[in-house]
Design a protein around this motif. Structure first.
Motif, PDB file in Angstrom:
ATOM      1  N   PRO A 264       9.820   6.710  -6.712  1.00  0.00           N
ATOM      2  CA  PRO A 264       9.526   5.862  -6.330  1.00  0.00           C
ATOM      3  C   PRO A 264       8.473   6.917  -4.863  1.00  0.00           C
ATOM      4  N   ASP A 265       6.791   6.341  -4.911  1.00  0.00           N
ATOM      5  CA  ASP A 265       5.879   6.936  -3.688  1.00  0.00           C
ATOM      6  C   ASP A 265       5.821   6.833  -2.714  1.00  0.00           C
ATOM      7  N   LYS A 266       7.032   5.169  -2.844  1.00  0.00           N
ATOM      8  CA  LYS A 266       6.453   4.825  -1.406  1.00  0.00           C
ATOM      9  C   LYS A 266       7.403   3.965  -0.953  1.00  0.00           C
ATOM     10  N   PHE A 267       7.950   3.558   0.476  1.00  0.00           N
ATOM     11  CA  PHE A 267       6.771   3.854   1.508  1.00  0.00           C
ATOM     12  C   PHE A 267       7.610   4.986   1.818  1.00  0.00           C
ATOM     13  N   PHE A 268       7.507   6.297   2.619  1.00  0.00           N
ATOM     14  CA  PHE A 268       7.976   7.498   2.877  1.00  0.00           C
ATOM     15  C   PHE A 268       6.791   7.780   4.590  1.00  0.00           C
ATOM     16  N   ILE A 269       7.444   7.625   5.830  1.00  0.00           N
ATOM     17  CA  ILE A 269       6.307   7.146   6.332  1.00  0.00           C
ATOM     18  C   ILE A 269       6.644   8.485   7.900  1.00  0.00           C
ATOM     19  N   ASN A 270       5.670   9.046   8.627  1.00  0.00           N
ATOM     20  CA  ASN A 270       6.163  10.457   9.028  1.00  0.00           C
ATOM     21  C   ASN A 270       5.178   8.999  10.328  1.00  0.00           C
ATOM     22  N   CYS A 271       6.003   9.062  11.438  1.00  0.00           N
ATOM     23  CA  CYS A 271       6.070   8.804  12.736  1.00  0.00           C
ATOM     24  C   CYS A 271       5.228   9.456  13.062  1.00  0.00           C
ATOM     25  N   GLY A 272       3.801   8.689  14.355  1.00  0.00           N
ATOM     26  CA  GLY A 272       3.688   9.460  14.795  1.00  0.00           C
ATOM     27  C   GLY A 272       2.517  10.088  15.402  1.00  0.00           C
ATOM     28  N   THR A 273       2.563  10.247  13.819  1.00  0.00           N
ATOM     29  CA  THR A 273       0.992  11.736  13.294  1.00  0.00           C
ATOM     30  C   THR A 273       0.418  11.214  12.657  1.00  0.00           C
ATOM     31  N   ALA A 274      -0.947  11.642  12.113  1.00  0.00           N
ATOM     32  CA  ALA A 274      -1.597  11.167  10.965  1.00  0.00           C
ATOM     33  C   ALA A 274      -0.957  12.669   9.987  1.00  0.00           C
ATOM     34  N   THR A 275      -0.168  13.753   9.609  1.00  0.00           N
ATOM     35  CA  THR A 275       0.023  14.611   9.546  1.00  0.00           C
ATOM     36  C   THR A 275       1.028  13.776   7.984  1.00  0.00           C
TER      37      THR A 275
ATOM     38  N   VAL B 127       3.852  10.314   4.684  1.00  0.00           N
ATOM     39  CA  VAL B 127       2.583  10.230   5.492  1.00  0.00           C
ATOM     40  C   VAL B 127       2.645   9.536   6.873  1.00  0.00           C
ATOM     41  N   GLY B 128       1.895  10.332   7.179  1.00  0.00           N
ATOM     42  CA  GLY B 128       1.709   9.961   9.127  1.00  0.00           C
ATOM     43  C   GLY B 128       0.967   8.167   9.210  1.00  0.00           C
TER      44      GLY B 128
ATOM     45  N   PHE C  77       5.904  -3.962   6.005  1.00  0.00           N
ATOM     46  CA  PHE C  77       5.364  -3.030   4.887  1.00  0.00           C
ATOM     47  C   PHE C  77       4.620  -4.126   3.614  1.00  0.00           C
ATOM     48  N   ASN C  78       4.016  -3.937   3.114  1.00  0.00           N
ATOM     49  CA  ASN C  78       3.716  -4.944   1.745  1.00  0.00           C
ATOM     50  C   ASN C  78       4.671  -4.690   0.658  1.00  0.00           C
ATOM     51  N   ILE C  79       5.721  -5.325   0.142  1.00  0.00           N
ATOM     52  CA  ILE C  79       6.587  -5.235  -0.700  1.00  0.00           C
ATOM     53  C   ILE C  79       5.826  -6.237  -1.961  1.00  0.00           C
ATOM     54  N   ASP C  80       5.708  -5.328  -3.326  1.00  0.00           N
ATOM     55  CA  ASP C  80       4.775  -5.417  -4.057  1.00  0.00           C
ATOM     56  C   ASP C  80       6.206  -6.170  -5.292  1.00  0.00           C
ATOM     57  N   ALA C  81       7.300  -5.775  -4.896  1.00  0.00           N
ATOM     58  CA  ALA C  81       8.355  -6.134  -6.217  1.00  0.00           C
ATOM     59  C   ALA C  81       9.787  -6.439  -5.764  1.00  0.00           C
TER      60      ALA C  81
ATOM     61  N   MET D  79      10.719   6.901   8.510  1.00  0.00           N
ATOM     62  CA  MET D  79      11.865   5.743   8.063  1.00  0.00           C
ATOM     63  C   MET D  79      10.976   5.870   6.666  1.00  0.00           C
ATOM     64  N   GLU D  80      11.645   4.651   5.763  1.00  0.00           N
ATOM     65  CA  GLU D  80      11.821   5.112   4.066  1.00  0.00           C
ATOM     66  C   GLU D  80      11.837   3.854   4.271  1.00  0.00           C
ATOM     67  N   VAL D  81      11.635   3.416   2.953  1.00  0.00           N
ATOM     68  CA  VAL D  81      11.546   2.192   2.302  1.00  0.00           C
ATOM     69  C   VAL D  81      11.272   2.263   1.011  1.00  0.00           C
ATOM     70  N   PHE D  82      12.061   1.683  -0.451  1.00  0.00           N
ATOM     71  CA  PHE D  82      11.725   2.476  -1.072  1.00  0.00           C
ATOM     72  C   PHE D  82      13.114   1.151  -2.078  1.00  0.00           C
ATOM     73  N   LEU D  83      12.691   1.598  -3.097  1.00  0.00           N
ATOM     74  CA  LEU D  83      13.092   0.056  -4.523  1.00  0.00           C
ATOM     75  C   LEU D  83      14.199   0.791  -4.855  1.00  0.00           C
ATOM     76  N   SER D  84      15.467   0.507  -5.102  1.00  0.00           N
ATOM     77  CA  SER D  84      16.454   1.406  -5.625  1.00  0.00           C
ATOM     78  C   SER D  84      16.448   0.802  -6.999  1.00  0.00           C
ATOM     79  N   PRO D  85      18.020   1.709  -8.044  1.00  0.00           N
ATOM     80  CA  PRO D  85      17.643   1.605  -9.265  1.00  0.00           C
ATOM     81  C   PRO D  85      18.113   0.342  -9.701  1.00  0.00           C
ATOM     82  N   GLU D  86      18.089  -1.123 -10.319  1.00  0.00           N
ATOM     83  CA  GLU D  86      18.386  -2.839 -10.254  1.00  0.00           C
ATOM     84  C   GLU D  86      20.384  -2.286 -10.954  1.00  0.00           C
ATOM     85  N   ASP D  87      20.900  -1.056 -11.051  1.00  0.00           N
ATOM     86  CA  ASP D  87      22.411  -1.263 -11.510  1.00  0.00           C
ATOM     87  C   ASP D  87      22.946  -0.389 -10.530  1.00  0.00           C
TER      88      ASP D  87
END
Length: 856
Positions: free
Chosen positions: A47-58, A68-69, A117-121, A201-209
C-alpha cells in the motif's frame, strides 16, 4: 482469494523423458508457473496510504514508504485525512543528525481530538502509532510529561500512556483492526490537565491471509475449547521474535515490522543452539507467503542442543514472555524445517504453558523441507504475568530434536465503552449579533453575581464548628478558612484567606532539590509528583502541575480550601501550596504504605489480614463520617475509591484527594450540572438525577468494601460481561449463593462467619438503589466496628463447624438493579475519559491521585 507467491518447483527440462514435445511441455509449465505467480501476486499490492508525518507540511521517504505531512494540503493523501480538536504542532530545532526526520516534528493535542481517515476497502488494517520525545530551546512543551489515552471505534488502544522511556528511542505501538469502508477515526484523549501528542501514524490494509480465520482456544490448564474467529478481533502486538536470528528492522520486512532476537527470552540457554542458516529462499506454499514473515525468519531457527551434557530425552527449550495479567492473547508460531536430514523423520511437541501440547510435524503440515508454515492459538492468561512457550522431542520421532523459527504474541483487546467526543476549537468567525448578545448577557450576569455576593456577605452569620477530633492546621502560621467553595472555574490567584498555608517556591525547590528527576515518584493528569524533605526534616509528597497551565485549577483551589479548614486523624493533611510564577503546587504529608489498592492487588506485597482490612475500613469510614458531619457545613468527597484511601507506616487509613469535593449543608439537595467521580463507584441515583448527597459517598464506600473483601477492581473490562462491574457481580453471586467464588482466597481460614455476615450486610446496605435506603456513614462506622468486635471475640469451633468462612450461608438478597457501568472517570470540563481500573500501577510511596493510574 487464494494466493500463491514465488516458491521453488523443480521441473526437469531435459533428460527425464526424451523428446521435443516433452521438453516443450516442460517449458510451457515453467512459463505458466511464473505467469500465474506474477498474476496472483497482484492480489496484494504494497500500500501507499496512509503514512502520516504529523505536525508538518514536509513529506518524508522512509523504507519505501512516503510519509505525507498532515499540513501538506497539496498532497492527495493528506487531503483524504482530517484532524479535529484544539492542537498545535512542534518542531525539534536541534534536529540531530542521528534522529530520523520522522521524529523531528509532532502534533500536540490539549483536549480530546482525532484523526479521520477515508477507508475505501473492507479488511484487516495495520495501525501504527509513533511516539518520540524531543526537546529544544524553542519547544517549551515537555513531551515526556504527556499523559493520555488513544481510542478508536469503541476500543481503548492505550490507557495512561506516556512516551517517556530510558532508552530515549522512538516508541511504536502496533495494532491490527478490522475496519469497514467509511470514516475511521483515531482519538487522542489527554488525561486531566495533561496533553497528547503523536509524531507519525500508519494506517494500511494488510494481506488477507496474514491472520487465519480461526484459532483453537486453549487455557493455561490445558483445556481445549472451540475454535474462535480471529479476523473480527482487535489485536495489539506485544512480542515479535526472530528465533535463532538477528534483529530484523522495517528495512528487512515486507510489511515494515520489527523482529527481535530470542536470546533474552530463553530460560535455559544451554538447551538450545542456533540452526544452520538456510542459504536459499524458503519455499512458500499455501497461505504462508513472504508477507506472513520475512525470509530471514524462516532461514534461521533454534534447535535442541543434543550434544549438551545437560540434555535428556525429556528436555525442552523454553521461552518466557511478559504479558498482561488477565488478558487473552493470539499466539502465532512460525516453523520451517531447515534442520532435518530428510522428510518424515522429525516430529516434536509444542507446549504453551506446561499443560497444553500439540504435535508439530513438517511432513504432516506441508510435506516438504524448507517450506514455512504457521500455527496459531487463542490463549487465556494464567494471571502470572508471564507466558511460557516450549518445544521438545517426542518419543515416537526418529530424530530427537525440535526447532522454532519465529513467534508472535498479540493481545486481544476487548471493547471498552463509548469513544470520547472531540473538543472542537473556537470558530474564527462569529455572528456579530451573537457576540453582542453574549457580551450583554455576560455584563448582566456579572451584575447579578455582584449583587448576590453583596447580599450574602451582609446577611452571613458565623456558624459554630463542631469539634470532632478537629483542630486548626498549625503549619506556617495560624488561622484557617471556613469559607465555602463554589463550582466556579475562574482562573486566578488562590483567595487570600488561604495564605496561612502558602509556601515560598524556594522552600519547595529546596525540598525537591530543584525538582530533581531522581526524586520523581509519580506522574498523573495534574502533573509530576516528587518526594521531598522540608528544611525542618519533614518528609512530604510534592504534586506539581505543568508550569503555566491553567488546567486543573478548580481542583487545585478546591483541594486547598477543603483541606485548609479540616484536620482529622483519618484525613490526609495538606502541608501547604505554592502559586508563584504560574506554578500550581500542592504539598502533602508523606504516606509510606501507599494506597489501599496497592495492598489488595499487588502480588509483591504482603496480603492484608482480615483484621487489618476491617481496621482500614473503619478508619476510612471515620474520615468520611467526619467530612459529612464534623466539618464546617459538611463536605461530600465525591470520589471515594480504594486509590484514594492511603495508609501510613502503621497501616492507619486516611482519605485523600478532595479536588472534586462539594461543600455545603448536607440537609439540602445538591445539584451538579456535570457528574464527577469514577464509574464503578458512581451512585446510580446520582447518575440519573444529577442530585448529589452524602449518600453518594456511602454508595462508593460500599464498592470499596467489596474491593477489600474480594481483592479485585471495581471495574475490570477484561472479564466476561456479568463480571465487569464488581458491585453487580457480587450481588448476583450473593443472590445465587456463590459468594465464596469471589472472596479473596488469601482470607481462607481467617474470617469468622459472623463477622463476614455483618461485613457483607453492611456493603449491601451501602449499595441500595435508592439513597434514602442507604445508611449514614455513622451507621456504616458502627456496623464495621461491630464486625471487628465479632471477629475479635469469635468463639472456638469444633472441626466440623464453619471455623473458616461459610461464604454462602444465609445470604439471600433481593435483586438489586443498577445502571450499567464502564470504567470511566468524568472530569470537570471534558467529556468521559476511560479509566483502566483493571490495570495495576504500584503507588507504594505516594498518594493515589498522584499516580498515573486513576489520576487527575
Amino acid at each position: 482469494m487464494e494466493r500463491l507467491l514465488q516458491h521453488k518447483i523443480h521441473v526437469p527440462l531435459f533428460g527425464v523423458v526424451p523428446g521435443f514435445h516433452i521438453r516443450l511441455f516442460a517449458l510451457l509449465l515453467v512459463y505458466l508457473q511464473f505467469s500465474s505467480l506474477q498474476f496472483l501476486s497482484l492480489a496484494y499490492d504494497v500500500p501507499d496510504k496512509f503514512f502520516i508525518n504529523c505536525g508538518t507540511a514536509t513529506n518524508v521517504r522512509i523504507a519505501q514508504r512516503n510519509f505525507v505531512g498532515d499540513l501538506n494540503s497539496s498532497d492527495s493523501i493528506s487531503t483524504s485525512i482530517s484532524f479535529k480538536g484544539q492542537d498545535n504542532h512542534l518542531t525539534d530545532t536541534n534536529q540531530s543528525s542521528g534522529t530520523s526526520p520522522l521524529y523531528q516534528t509532532a502534533r500536540v493535542f490539549k483536549s480530546n481530538s482525532s484523526y479521520e481517515f477515508n477507508i475505501d476497502a473492507d479488511g484487516t488494517y495495520f495501525l501504527r502509532l509513533h511516539f518520540y520525545v524531543f526537546s529544544s530551546p524553542s519547544t517549551p512543551t515537555d513531551l515526556s510529561t504527556a499523559l493520555f489515552d488513544v481510542w478508536t471505534s469503541g476500543f481503548s488502544l492505550l490507557l495512561n500512556f506516556t512516551a517517556h522511556n530510558n532508552s530515549n528511542s522512538p516508541i511504536v505501538k502496533e495494532f491490527l483492526l478490522s475496519i469497514t469502508p467509511g470514516k475511521f477515526k483515531v482519538y487522542f484523549v489527554p488525561r486531566g490537565s495533561s496533553f497528547a501528542f503523536i509524531n507519525a501514524m500508519e494506517v494500511f490494509l494488510s494481506p488477507e491471509d496474514l491472520t487465519s480465520v480461526q484459532a483453537q482456544h486453549i487455557t493455561p490448564k490445558g483445556t481445549e475449547n472451540d475454535d474462535k474467529s480471529v479476523l473480527s478481533k482487535t489485536l495489539q502486538t506485544i512480542h515479535r521474535i526472530n528465533v535463532g536470528g538477528p534483529t530484523l528492522t522495517l528495512d528487512n520486512d515486507t510489511l515494515w515490522r520489527n523482529w527481535v532476537p530470542d536470546d533474552g527470552y530463553i530460560r535455559n540457554p544451554v538447551t538450545a543452539i542456533d540452526s544452520p542458516y538456510l542459504s536459499s529462499r524458503p519455499n512458500y506454499q499455501g497461505n504462508v507467503t513472504e508477507f506472513t514473515a520475512p525470509d530471514l525468519v524462516y532461514q534461521t531457527a533454534k534447535q535442541m542442543n543434543i550434544n549438551s551434557t545437560t540434555q535428556s530425552n525429556n528436555s525442552t527449550i523454553t521461552w518466557s514472555f511478559k504479558v498482561r495479567k488477565s488478558a487473552t492473547h493470539l499466539v502465532r508460531v512460525h516453523f520451517c524445517d531447515i534442520v532435518s536430514t530428510s522428510v518424515d523423520v522429525l516430529s516434536f511437541d509444542l507446549y504453551i504453558y506446561s499443560n497444553f501440547h500439540v504435535k508439530i510435524s513438517s511432513y504432516e503440515k506441508v510435506g516438504l523441507l524448507a517450506v514455512p508454515f504457521c500455527v496459531q492459538y487463542i490463549v487465556d492468561s494464567d494471571d502470572s504475568g508471564a507466558m511460557n512457550i516450549s518445544i521438545g522431542p517426542r518419543a515416537d520421532s526418529d530424530e530427537k530434536n525440535a526447532f522454532l523459527n519465529g513467534l508472535e504474541i498479540l493481545e486481544i483487546l476487548e471493547k471498552s465503552g463509548s469513544v470520547p467526543p472531540v473538543s472542537v476549537g473556537k470558530k474564527k468567525h462569529v455572528d456579530h449579533f451573537v457576540v453582542v448578545g453574549s457580551v450583554l448577557g455576560g455584563l448582566v450576569l456579572i451584575f447579578i453575581l455582584v449583587a448576590v455576593f453583596y447580599m450574602a456577605f451582609k446577611c452571613r452569620k458565623p456558624k459554630p464548628v463542631e469539634n470532632l477530633n478537629w483542630s486548626p492546621l498549625p503549619v506556617y502560621g495560624g488561622g484557617s478558612s471556613h469559607s465555602r467553595v463554589t463550582e466556579g472555574t475562574t482562573i486566578g490567584p488562590v483567595p487570600p484567606w488561604n495564605l496561612a498555608l502558602k509556601l515560598p517556591l524556594s522552600e519547595i525547590l529546596y525540598a525537591t532539590n530543584n525538582f530533581d528527576t531522581k526524586l520523581l515518584i509519580g506522574k498523573g493528569g495534574f502533573g509530576n509528583v516528587y518526594r521531598g524533605t522540608l528544611r525542618n526534616g519533614q518528609k512530604v509528597a510534592v504534586k506539581r502541575s505543568e508550569p503555566g497551565s491553567n488546567q486543573g485549577f478548580p481542583e487545585f483551589q478546591t483541594e486547598i480550601m477543603v483541606l485548609s479548614k479540616i484536620r482529622h486523624r483519618h484525613l490526609v493533611s495538606l502541608i501547604g501550596y505554592c502559586d508563584e510564577r504560574s506554578e500550581m503546587i500542592l504539598v502533602y504529608e508523606f504516606m509510606e504504605k501507599g494506597t489501599l489498592k496497592d495492598h489488595l492487588y499487588a502480588s509483591d506485597m504482603p496480603r492484608l489480614s482480615w483484621k487489618q482490612r476491617l481496621e482500614i475500613c473503619i478508619g476510612a469510614a471515620r474520615g468520611l463520617h467526619y467530612l459529612h458531619k464534623g466539618s464546617t457545613g459538611g463536605i461530600i468527597h465525591r470520589d471515594v475509591k480504594s486509590t484514594n484511601i492511603l495508609l501510613d507506616r502503621n497501616h492507619v487509613a486516611k482519605v485523600a484527594d478532595f479536588g472534586l469535593s462539594k461543600t455545603g449543608p448536607l440537609d439540602e439537595t445538591h445539584v451538579s450540572t456535570v457528574i464527577k467521580g469514577t464509574f464503578g463507584y458512581l451512585d446510580p441515583e446520582y447518575i440519573r438525577s444529577q442530585q448529589l448527597t452524602e449518600k453518594s459517598d456511602v454508595y462508593a464506600f460500599g464498592v470499596v468494601l467489596l474491593e477489600v473483601l474480594c481483592a479485585r477492581a471495581a471495574i475490570n473490562a477484561m472479564l466476561p460481561g456479568k463480571q465487569v462491574n464488581l458491585a453487580e457481580w457480587a450481588m448476583l453471586c450473593k443472590k445465587n449463593g456463590l459468594f465464596e467464588e469471589i472472596v479473596d482466597p488469601s482470607l481462607e481460614g481467617q474470617v469468622d462467619p459472623n463477622s463476614l455476615r455483618k461485613f457483607i450486610e453492611t456493603a449491601e446496605k451501602c449499595l441500595q438503589e435508592c439513597g434514602t435506603d442507604r445508611p449514614t456513614m455513622g451507621d456504616v462506622l458502627w456496623d464495621l466496628e461491630y464486625a471487628l468486635q465479632l471477629q475479635q471475640t469469635a468463639m472456638p469451633r469444633e472441626p466440623h463447624e464453619d471455623s473458616t468462612v461459610d461464604f454462602s450461608a444465609g445470604f439471600a438478597l433481593p435483586n438489586v438493579q443498577r445502571l450499567p457501568s464502564i470504567s470511566m472517570s468524568i472530569e470537570r470540563d471534558v467529556m468521559p475519559i476511560l479509566m483502566d481500573d483493571s490495570s495495576f500501577i504500584r503507588a507504594s510511596e505516594v498518594f493515589s491521585q498522584m499516580k498515573i493510574d486513576d489520576a487527575r
